[in-house]
Design an enzyme around this catalytic site. Structure first.
Site, PDB file in Angstrom:
ATOM      1  N   PHE A 241     -12.023 -28.755  13.314  1.00 24.68           N
ATOM      2  CA  PHE A 241     -11.071 -29.185  14.363  1.00 24.68           C
ATOM      3  C   PHE A 241     -10.675 -28.047  15.296  1.00 24.68           C
ATOM      4  CE2 PHE A 241      -9.957 -31.739  10.495  1.00 24.68           C
ATOM      5  CZ  PHE A 241     -10.596 -32.894  10.888  1.00 24.68           C
ATOM      6  N   GLY A 467     -19.142 -30.671  10.214  1.00 24.87           N
ATOM      7  CA  GLY A 467     -18.954 -31.944   9.522  1.00 24.87           C
ATOM      8  C   GLY A 467     -19.188 -33.118  10.447  1.00 24.87           C
ATOM      9  N   GLY A 701     -22.189 -35.112  24.931  1.00 25.76           N
ATOM     10  CA  GLY A 701     -21.450 -34.684  23.743  1.00 25.76           C
ATOM     11  C   GLY A 701     -20.204 -35.521  23.514  1.00 25.76           C
ATOM     12  N   GLU A 704     -14.425 -34.475  20.898  1.00 27.03           N
ATOM     13  CA  GLU A 704     -13.077 -34.258  21.431  1.00 27.03           C
ATOM     14  C   GLU A 704     -12.594 -35.397  22.331  1.00 27.03           C
ATOM     15  OE1 GLU A 704     -14.447 -30.304  22.290  1.00 27.03           O
ATOM     16  OE2 GLU A 704     -12.516 -29.530  21.635  1.00 27.03           O
TER      17      GLU A 704
HETATM   18 MO1  MOS Z   1     -13.093 -27.627  19.005  1.00 28.84          MO
HETATM   19  S1  MOS Z   1     -11.042 -27.503  19.251  1.00 28.84           S
HETATM   20  O1  MOS Z   1     -13.684 -26.707  20.317  1.00 28.84           O
HETATM   21  O2  MOS Z   1     -13.521 -27.060  17.485  1.00 28.84           O
END
Ligand code: MOS
Length: 738
Positions: A241, A467, A701, A704
């Site tokens: 994360f 992950g 991608g 996020e």
């Molecule tokens: Mo992400 S916050 O760029 O692992």
């Protein structure tokens, strides 16, 4: 690439590392065993600001099995802070924290001693015996209290027009503060490093990190080691994360101890200690939106006030999304930072956008109410086909389709606009929506492919898989571009000795690594064609490289598919049993286009009117993110991110006792995250978004983008259900009752 040549790309392929993970075959950073392994335990500061006056390790040292106790007074050499390399993702301004560097305390929970013992339990017990005296100074940890002292950060986002004037003159205005508390990543896997002493000053370090080469460079600079002397690996991660983007202090401590003792050292932080590292900073998003009666924007003013530490200036783009996303002739952005006596914040799940777009999307909902407009209709009236900040087109932007497909799947047209108008027996029902936006980034990346004559390929790059499914998409892309079955591809990742790759973050991995694989595969194909042409009466004698493809174990002329040569024959005839090539991405910086992913999120909440308990019963997230490589892992990423958004909206909150400058709920019993019982129906839609501009494979991608806007959609649904606007997260039941 024609899709007929791509049997794996775009399919719901199960994780290639799934078996290793569920059978325990996958080893995590704190799980590597080696003869003579010793264990570290960290002692942390109990004050937030001041100095260590005295540190007494004598009783701890007397514990049988304790080998050494490192402190700022007793440790091997580390480079001065000014000399040392700053890691790839550290803030531009300031000096990074270095554990056990000196007697200065800059945050509560700061590591001040490392006990090393034969057993972990002994180390941990002895750590409890270390006595510390401090000279204490008054600390400040409350963002609201420090708000007035915040300083302005220079940001590249240009204002346009005259926002203040336009706002003052607007027909309809909305202005408010939205507060997001500081949030911690809390991956399942604890921060851990195992530093294996290989003798002669050489180390192999298994580290929980999203960037093995970044950690390697960091260790080399801090400890004056040569790149050949330290190999960093992170084959598997139990969640990141963003928490593993910067080298964390436990890797520096593990290496420090290994060098001090010339032994292998394992250091695993406790869950509580993980609240002494990076986090999403507490942020106040101040929005002022001015609109014409017809529902078009005239002025967007977005100011963010965020927390940072005393020693580094951490900031991300919170504000510029506002004027990029919606059409408005006037826009202005301000980003301010308040220095608090806390560790430096770090990237976390769409840093900047998760917070900034939350403020914007709540404000847009409030503006829609003021305009008596459907919130989706307001977004459509403000829709922009160009990036408003830079005044340029997008490589692709199918946000309109996200709105359409999301609204249809959700049943948005059945929404009664009046708050408190919808019910399900004793529960109030609320429907809210929001927009999401993130960047489609790509980074220079190298890949190595080794193709053997038996039809097996090994593909390698230093990227991590945190992950999210990187192993799997790499296997899929490689299988497709080499025309091999998936099972014939082996993926090697997250080892600093492998071809250069950046940290895994920013949702840039899929686009970067896939295009690097395509380039490398082309180099392999070029060699195969050269060999195939040498065969007697070769059917490919006059074939051009760009007309060929590798399909089903053959090199084929796409224009005349009957002209083909078995890869094995070409290699055998050429006397080769392996072809090894390494190539990089060749992304040209594209200044003419904006590169973004978008989403539309629709949320339903049901709220018990008597006690205010909120359930998020349905979420539809429609995402436009270019070509989706793996519909299964991408779907899981968006679902996971929506769960993160539910946590952000209703649960996650770091509570600091400002008298002590200390996190009070430094555990996952009291720092609440969304759990299974909080998760109901989540539907993910990937909108078709062909993009032949962004990169040859059309990949943007995901990851996020999945969290951006989710908390806003839920907050807006809560308003619709109750008629009460809660502007500070998380929306807990006490705030609804107030
Ligand atoms: Mo992400 S916050 O760029 O692992």
């Amino acid at each position: 690439m024609p899709s007929s040549l791509a049997p794996y790309i775009g399919t719901a392929t199960s994780r290639v590392d799934g078996h290793a993970k569920v059978t325990g075959g996958a080893k995590y950073a704190g799980e590597f065993n080696t003869p003579g392994l010793v264990y570290g335990a960290v002692v942390t500061s109990t004050i937030a600001k001041g100095h260590i006056a005295r540190i007494d390790v004598s009783s701890a040292l007397r514990v049988q099995g304790v080998l050494d106790i490192l402190t700022h007074e007793h440790r091997p050499h580390m480079a001065a802070k000014s000399e040392a390399y700053k890691d790839d993702v550290g803030p531009e301004e300031g000096k990074p924290f270095r554990p056990l560097y000196d007697d200065k305390i800059v945050f509560s929970g700061q590591p001040i001693a490392l006990v090393v013992a034969e057993e972990w339990e002994i180390a941990r017990f002895a750590a409890s015996l270390v006595r510390v005296e401090y000279t204490k100074q008054k600390s400040v940890t409350d963002l609201q209290a420090a708000r007035e002292k915040a300083f302005t950060v220079k940001k590249p986002e240009k204002p346009r027009g005259k926002a203040d004037k336009a706002y003052a003159a607007a027909d309809v205005r909305h202005e408010a503060d939205y507060f997001i508390p500081s949030e911690f990543h809390n991956p399942m896997e604890l921060y851990a490093s195992t530093a294996i002493w290989e003798g002669g000053g050489k180390l192999t370090v298994h580290d929980k990190t999203q960037g093995v080469q970044n950690v390697q460079r960091y260790l080399c600079s801090v400890f004056g080691m040569k790149p050949d002397d330290v190999r960093v690996m992170s084959a598997f991660m139990g969640g990141g994360f963003g928490s593993g983007l910067r080298p964390q202090y436990q890797v520096a401590l593990a290496v420090l101890a290994a060098r001090a003792l010339e032994r292998s050292v394992r250091l695993v932080l406790t869950r509580q200690q993980m609240y002494g590292l990076g986090y999403r900073p507490a942020t106040i998003e101040h929005l002022a939106l001015g609109a014409k009666q017809g529902g078009t924007l005239d002025a967007v003013i977005h100011e963010a006030i965020a927390a940072t530490s005393q020693y580094e200036d951490f900031s991300r783009n919170d504000t510029a999304w506002s004027g990029q996303l919606y059409k408005s002739p006037n826009a202005k952005y301000v980003h301010r930072l308040a220095r608090l006596d806390l560790p430096t914040p770090s990237d976390m799940r769409a840093p900047g956008a998760a917070t900034g777009v939350h403020g914007l999307e709540c404000a847009m909902d409030e503006l829609a109410v003021a305009l008596k407009l459907d919130p989706l209709e307001l977004r459509l009236r403000c829709y922009s086909d160009r990036d408003q900040n830079e005044d340029k087109p997008f490589t692709s932007k199918k946000l309109r389709e996200c709105y359409r497909q999301g609204a249809e799947a959700f049943g948005w047209d059945k929404r009664n606009p009046d708050p408190r108008s919808m019910r399900d027996s004793s529960e109030l029902v609320g429907w809210g929506m929001a927009t999401g936006i993130w960047e489609a980034l790509q980074m220079e990346t190298a890949v190595r492919i080794v193709l053997t004559a038996n039809g097996h390929a090994e593909v390698a790059s230093a990227f991590s898989d945190i992950g999210t499914g990187t192993y799997t998409i790499i296997a899929q892309v490689t299988a497709d571009v080499l025309g091999l079955p998936l099972d014939n591809v082996t993926v090697k990742l997250a080892d600093s000795t492998l071809p250069q790759a950046p940290v895994e973050g920013g949702s840039w991995t899929a686009a970067s690594v896939s295009n690097a694989i395509a380039n490398t595969a082309e180099a392999v194909r070029k060699e195969l064609l050269r060999l195939a042409k040498k065969l007697p009466d070769s059917p490919l004698a006059s074939a051009k490289l760009e007309d060929t493809a590798l399909i089903g174990g053959k090199i084929v002329d796409k224009k005349a598919p009957e002209k083909a040569v078995l890869i094995a024959d070409a290699m055998r005839h050429g006397g080769l049993d392996r072809i090894e090539r390494e190539a990089k991405t060749n992304f040209k910086e594209n200044k003419k286009y904006a590169c973004n992913t978008h989403s539309a999120i629709f949320a339903e909440v049901k709220i018990d009117e008597e006690i205010g308990v909120i359930r998020v019963t349905r979420v539809v997230s429609a995402v436009a993110a270019g070509r989706i490589l793996n519909t299964k892992t991408a779907h899981s990423q968006i679902m996971g991110a929506v769960v993160g958004g539910i946590g952000m909206a209703l649960h996650e909150e770091t509570l600091v006792d400002h008298a002590f400058g200390r996190v009070m709920n430094a555990n996952i019993a009291e720092y609440h995250v969304a759990v299974n019982a909080d998760i109901h129906d989540i539907k993910v839609i990937f909108v078709d978004e062909p993009d032949d501009i962004i990169n040859p494979l059309g990949i943007k991608g995901v990851g996020e983008i999945g969290i951006v806007g989710v908390a806003a959609a839920i907050a807006n649904a809560v308003y619709h259900a109750t008629g009460k606007r809660v502007r500070d997260l998380p929306i807990t039941l006490d705030k609804l009752q107030r």
